[in-house]
Design a protein around this motif. Structure first.
Motif, PDB file in Angstrom:
ATOM      1  N   PHE A 178      81.333  11.754 -50.668  1.00 28.51           N
ATOM      2  CA  PHE A 178      80.442  10.415 -51.078  1.00 28.51           C
ATOM      3  C   PHE A 178      81.033   9.392 -50.066  1.00 28.51           C
ATOM      4  CE2 PHE A 178      83.695  10.551 -54.385  1.00 28.51           C
ATOM      5  CZ  PHE A 178      84.178   9.068 -54.433  1.00 28.51           C
ATOM      6  N   LYS A 179      80.356   8.415 -49.897  1.00 27.93           N
ATOM      7  CA  LYS A 179      80.687   6.934 -49.072  1.00 27.93           C
ATOM      8  C   LYS A 179      80.392   5.745 -49.747  1.00 27.93           C
ATOM      9  CE  LYS A 179      82.922   8.675 -45.332  1.00 27.93           C
ATOM     10  NZ  LYS A 179      83.773   9.735 -46.123  1.00 27.93           N
ATOM     11  N   GLU A 195      79.601   2.273 -48.848  1.00 28.16           N
ATOM     12  CA  GLU A 195      79.443   1.238 -47.914  1.00 28.16           C
ATOM     13  C   GLU A 195      79.774  -0.349 -48.039  1.00 28.16           C
ATOM     14  OE1 GLU A 195      76.115   3.690 -45.277  1.00 28.16           O
ATOM     15  OE2 GLU A 195      75.399   1.925 -46.229  1.00 28.16           O
ATOM     16  N   GLN A 240      61.492  -9.995 -38.926  1.00 31.17           N
ATOM     17  CA  GLN A 240      61.409  -8.906 -38.262  1.00 31.17           C
ATOM     18  C   GLN A 240      62.759  -8.855 -37.567  1.00 31.17           C
ATOM     19  OE1 GLN A 240      58.391  -9.516 -34.991  1.00 31.17           O
ATOM     20  NE2 GLN A 240      58.792  -7.355 -34.312  1.00 31.17           N
ATOM     21  N   GLN A 295      68.550  -4.054 -39.897  1.00 31.66           N
ATOM     22  CA  GLN A 295      68.769  -3.127 -41.052  1.00 31.66           C
ATOM     23  C   GLN A 295      68.477  -1.676 -40.515  1.00 31.66           C
ATOM     24  OE1 GLN A 295      66.428  -4.136 -44.405  1.00 31.66           O
ATOM     25  NE2 GLN A 295      67.737  -3.106 -45.743  1.00 31.66           N
ATOM     26  N   ALA A 296      67.461  -1.420 -39.818  1.00 28.17           N
ATOM     27  CA  ALA A 296      67.154  -0.030 -39.267  1.00 28.17           C
ATOM     28  C   ALA A 296      68.175   0.042 -38.169  1.00 28.17           C
ATOM     29  CB  ALA A 296      65.637   0.115 -38.988  1.00 28.17           C
ATOM     30  N   LYS A 297      69.332  -0.698 -37.767  1.00 15.42           N
ATOM     31  CA  LYS A 297      70.229  -0.329 -36.765  1.00 15.42           C
ATOM     32  C   LYS A 297      69.317   0.193 -35.250  1.00 15.42           C
ATOM     33  CE  LYS A 297      73.839   1.190 -39.739  1.00 15.42           C
ATOM     34  NZ  LYS A 297      74.131  -0.371 -39.853  1.00 15.42           N
ATOM     35  N   ASN A 298      68.263  -0.816 -35.324  1.00 15.55           N
ATOM     36  CA  ASN A 298      67.330  -0.570 -34.000  1.00 15.55           C
ATOM     37  C   ASN A 298      67.781  -1.396 -33.019  1.00 15.55           C
ATOM     38  OD1 ASN A 298      65.254  -0.157 -32.282  1.00 15.55           O
ATOM     39  ND2 ASN A 298      63.722  -0.651 -33.896  1.00 15.55           N
ATOM     40  N   ALA A 306      67.478  -0.671 -29.732  1.00 15.29           N
ATOM     41  CA  ALA A 306      66.648  -0.909 -28.752  1.00 15.29           C
ATOM     42  C   ALA A 306      65.746  -1.908 -28.897  1.00 15.29           C
ATOM     43  CB  ALA A 306      65.734   0.687 -28.754  1.00 15.29           C
ATOM     44  N   ASP A 307      65.205  -2.495 -30.098  1.00 10.23           N
ATOM     45  CA  ASP A 307      64.234  -3.386 -30.197  1.00 10.23           C
ATOM     46  C   ASP A 307      64.954  -4.719 -30.411  1.00 10.23           C
ATOM     47  OD1 ASP A 307      62.470  -1.540 -29.878  1.00 10.23           O
ATOM     48  OD2 ASP A 307      61.672  -1.521 -31.812  1.00 10.23           O
ATOM     49  N   PHE A 329      76.568  -1.722 -34.523  1.00 13.72           N
ATOM     50  CA  PHE A 329      77.627  -1.021 -34.296  1.00 13.72           C
ATOM     51  C   PHE A 329      78.583  -1.245 -35.138  1.00 13.72           C
ATOM     52  CE2 PHE A 329      75.343  -1.153 -30.002  1.00 13.72           C
ATOM     53  CZ  PHE A 329      75.109   0.234 -29.975  1.00 13.72           C
ATOM     54  N   TYR A 336      79.585  -0.662 -37.967  1.00 12.54           N
ATOM     55  CA  TYR A 336      79.582   0.392 -38.929  1.00 12.54           C
ATOM     56  C   TYR A 336      80.616   1.410 -38.712  1.00 12.54           C
ATOM     57  CZ  TYR A 336      77.734   4.045 -42.172  1.00 12.54           C
ATOM     58  OH  TYR A 336      77.358   4.878 -43.152  1.00 12.54           O
ATOM     59  N   ASP A 369      79.898  -1.945 -43.224  1.00 11.52           N
ATOM     60  CA  ASP A 369      78.423  -1.687 -42.488  1.00 11.52           C
ATOM     61  C   ASP A 369      78.252  -3.256 -42.667  1.00 11.52           C
ATOM     62  OD1 ASP A 369      76.050  -1.727 -41.599  1.00 11.52           O
ATOM     63  OD2 ASP A 369      75.394  -0.566 -43.153  1.00 11.52           O
ATOM     64  N   PHE A 405      76.795   6.274 -51.369  1.00 10.05           N
ATOM     65  CA  PHE A 405      75.739   7.443 -51.188  1.00 10.05           C
ATOM     66  C   PHE A 405      76.673   8.895 -51.584  1.00 10.05           C
ATOM     67  CE2 PHE A 405      73.841   4.258 -47.962  1.00 10.05           C
ATOM     68  CZ  PHE A 405      72.509   4.593 -48.201  1.00 10.05           C
ATOM     69  N   ARG A 428      68.919   8.943 -51.194  1.00  9.87           N
ATOM     70  CA  ARG A 428      68.837   7.556 -51.691  1.00  9.87           C
ATOM     71  C   ARG A 428      70.299   6.867 -52.029  1.00  9.87           C
ATOM     72  NH1 ARG A 428      63.805   8.455 -53.930  1.00  9.87           N
ATOM     73  NH2 ARG A 428      64.456   9.139 -55.462  1.00  9.87           N
TER      74      ARG A 428
END
Lengths: 212, 410
Positions: free
Chosen positions: B153-154, B156, B179, B185-188, B190-191, B214, B216, B261, B279, B285
């Motif tokens: 388990f971890k 964060e 947004q 939050q989604a570590k997205n 690209a966007d 990053f 994390y 994180d 987790f 979850r």
């Protein structure tokens, strides 16, 4: 080494996605485009690949049934899932558009705008932002038909070349957002299998850079 | 006479026993660490939550109206009412209070799957702000996971304000800011860039914000990488405070379970400092969530620093899924023939009250159900002690004590 499950959207981007995995040294010798098989394993048996309907990929990943998913941004936006979206695979590029009959008046002047879409959530959000109240009709295909037969005023759909839109006598009224295929990851998997997932992502990333 | 083992393994019943067992262990664990149980009302005034901006979306609360027209909600969160209770009890609070709770929380839908009710078991530690307390609470959270037998388990760990400082440097309309937060939050990655560039944000800031996803991983590496995104001394101080907690957790011997994180966001806006979530492998979850909320009590007229966490009991159950060894309902079954009724009832009562054994007395029938591994058989002609394959006859009740002491020795 952790076992990882990757959920792949069936359909137009599947073949490219498999190739991307291949470039990252994750191969599935059994795979054949015409195969009806839904589950594949790599020879090292570290990765299980499952083919699911594209609208279900986010569900598989969010519930942890799959650790990683490869799916279009269109489905991610519609699913509104609590997941990590770690990589833009730059495949299956297209965009979300509003389209309607050639004689559609400016949308803010239509009262009772009815929008047909496979993506009612995306449609609602877009028009809410514009301050235009709408009613949505959820369809699962042949969305272009809706304005033609008068079920809806306009549609919200993904558009690649625009051919389908044009051939059905419609025109693009507005662009909403660019779409491409993304790599998504379950948050718990990312926490507990960080090393393995990071490795796959790095491999895919370097594969991506080679192919560009 | 035939004796058959009455196997009470009906699935729901079994599930309930496992759950109660887990709750018992959690309560025991919390009280071992000096926490005392409290409960708050199931019904709370709607305003208690609607006044807390950025906590629970109003549409997700389950509301009822009392006869006077007042709107009540079914408790959607436990931390707010517990804090209110502590703040209301004390004038100029200076002490140190530890509470734990096991309470159901209610929403219109959890995780979008229609479930309206979840049980939370959590602790709240009021009165002191220090790295030592933060580490102690997180170590307790880890202990609860070790208690259920989890090994992989971890936890964060992030900071509620860290990247908000960075975002404060960027002038964005509210909607775009939301947004941006969702994108982080989604570590997205690209966007993030395109979104910020569309608002003509300073490229050096874009670069820094793009780094957040990053941040994390192993605390040491995250600390190093995070140096590049600092824009002020406050961020540096916050980062260092996390490191202090991590070092202390290493002293607890649980450092291997910690990841940093710095893009972690908790939807509860009351968190003011360190935040964390746990987790466990194979559970999709978070099984627990928590953090420090030093300013929440101010809303109720007191300044009380506090930190706490809540475990999602059902997620914990899923994490402990292999642990299905269920105790039978009783330790001893006393099977008696009618003529021995008086003796049987007296014996049963003594076994329960003096020995503390869970005991059931049943009359011998053609087929007699037993509820335990050990059986005491009282017949007109003879008495038997039956345990597994062993059958021993006895005459005096004293002998039972001998058998039992042998049984306890096992």
């Amino acid at each position: 080494m952790d076992q990882l499950t990757i959920a792949l959207a069936k359909g137009r981007t599947a073949k490219q996605a498999i190739k991307l995995l291949q470039n990252a040294d994750i191969t599935f010798p059994d795979f054949h485009p015409s195969s009806r098989k839904l589950v594949f394993r790599n020879p090292e048996n570290t990765v299980k690949l499952v083919f699911v309907k594209s609208v279900d990929v986010c569900t598989y990943v969010e519930t942890g049934a799959a650790d990683i998913g490869v799916v279009g941004k269109d489905n991610i936006l519609e699913a509104d899932a609590d997941i990590y979206e770690l990589l833009d695979l730059r495949l299956g590029k297209c965009k979300f558009c509003v389209a309607g009959p050639k004689n559609t008046p400016p949308l803010e002047r239509v009262d009772q705008l009815t929008v047909a879409s496979k993506y009612p959530r995306v449609a609602k959000q877009y028009f809410l932002k514009k301050g235009i109240p709408i009613e949505t009709i959820k369809l699962n295909g042949s969305v272009e038909l809706a304005p033609i037969i008068g079920m809806a005023d306009v549609i919200v759909d993904i558009v690649e070349t625009g051919n389908t839109i044009r051939e059905n006598g419609l025109k693009i009224i507005a662009d909403i957002k660019d779409i491409s295929t993304r790599l998504i990851v379950n948050k718990a998997s990312f926490a507990t299998k960080t090393g393995s997932i990071q490795r796959i992502i790095d491999q895919i990333k370097s594969g991506l850079e080679c192919s560009v | 006479m035939e004796i058959f083992s009455f196997d009470q393994t009906e699935a729901n019943q079994q599930k309930f026993q496992v759950r109660e067992h887990l709750l018992d262990n959690l309560k025991k664990r919390f009280s071992l660490h000096g926490y005392q149980q409290i409960r708050t009302s199931t019904f709370e005034p709607y305003e208690l939550y609607s006044n807390q901006i950025g906590t629970i979306p109003q549409a997700s609360m389950i509301k009822v109206i009392d006869p006077s027209g007042k709107v009540l909600v079914l408790r959607p969160d436990a931390t707010i009412p517990v804090t209110k209770e502590v703040a209301g009890k004390y004038d100029s609070f200076t002490g140190h209070i530890r509470y734990f709770y096991v309470l159901d929380v209610f929403r219109q839908s959890f995780y979008g799957n229609g479930g309206k009710e979840r049980t939370q078991a959590g602790v709240e530690c009021f009165g002191e702000k220090s790295a030592a307390i933060d580490a102690e609470v997180i170590a307790l959270a880890i202990q609860t996971l070790q208690d259920i037998g989890a090994t992989h388990f971890k936890i964060e760990i992030g900071h509620a304000n860290f990247f908000k400082q960075l975002l404060a440097e960027i002038a964005l309309p509210e909607e775009a800011m939301e947004q941006l937060k969702a994108t982080i939050q989604a570590k997205n990655i690209a966007d993030i860039g395109p979104l910020l560039e569309s608002f003509a944000v300073d490229p050096s800031l874009v670069e820094k914000v793009s780094q957040i996803p990053f941040l994390y991983g192993h605390p040491k590496e995250v600390m190093e990488r995070a140096q590049n995104v600092l824009v002020n001394e406050k961020m540096r101080a916050e980062l260092n405070s996390l490191w202090d907690v991590y070092e202390m957790l290493c002293t607890y011997g649980v450092g291997e379970h910690i990841v940093f994180d710095l893009g972690l966001i908790n939807h509860m806006n009351y968190y003011s400092d360190i935040i964390f979530q746990g987790f466990v492998e194979q559970v999709a979850r978070p099984v627990l969530m928590g953090g420090r909320y030093d300013r929440l009590a101010e809303q109720f007229g007191e300044a009380i620093p506090a930190i706490g966490f809540a475990s999602d009991v059902d997620a914990l159950l899923a994490a402990a899924a292999n642990d299905r060894a269920i105790a039978r309902p009783a330790d001893i079954t006393v099977v008696y023939e009618t003529s021995k009724l008086t003796q049987a009832l007296a014996l049963t009562s003594r076994l329960r009250d003096e020995g503390g054994y869970r005991t059931i007395a049943v009359e011998a029938k053609e087929r007699t159900p037993v509820y335990s591994k050990h059986i005491i058989q009282l017949c007109a002609k003879e008495n038997n002690w039956i345990s597994g394959d062993t059958v021993k006859s006895f005459t005096a009740e004293e002998d039972i004590k001998h058998f039992l002491s042998h049984m306890n020795g096992q």
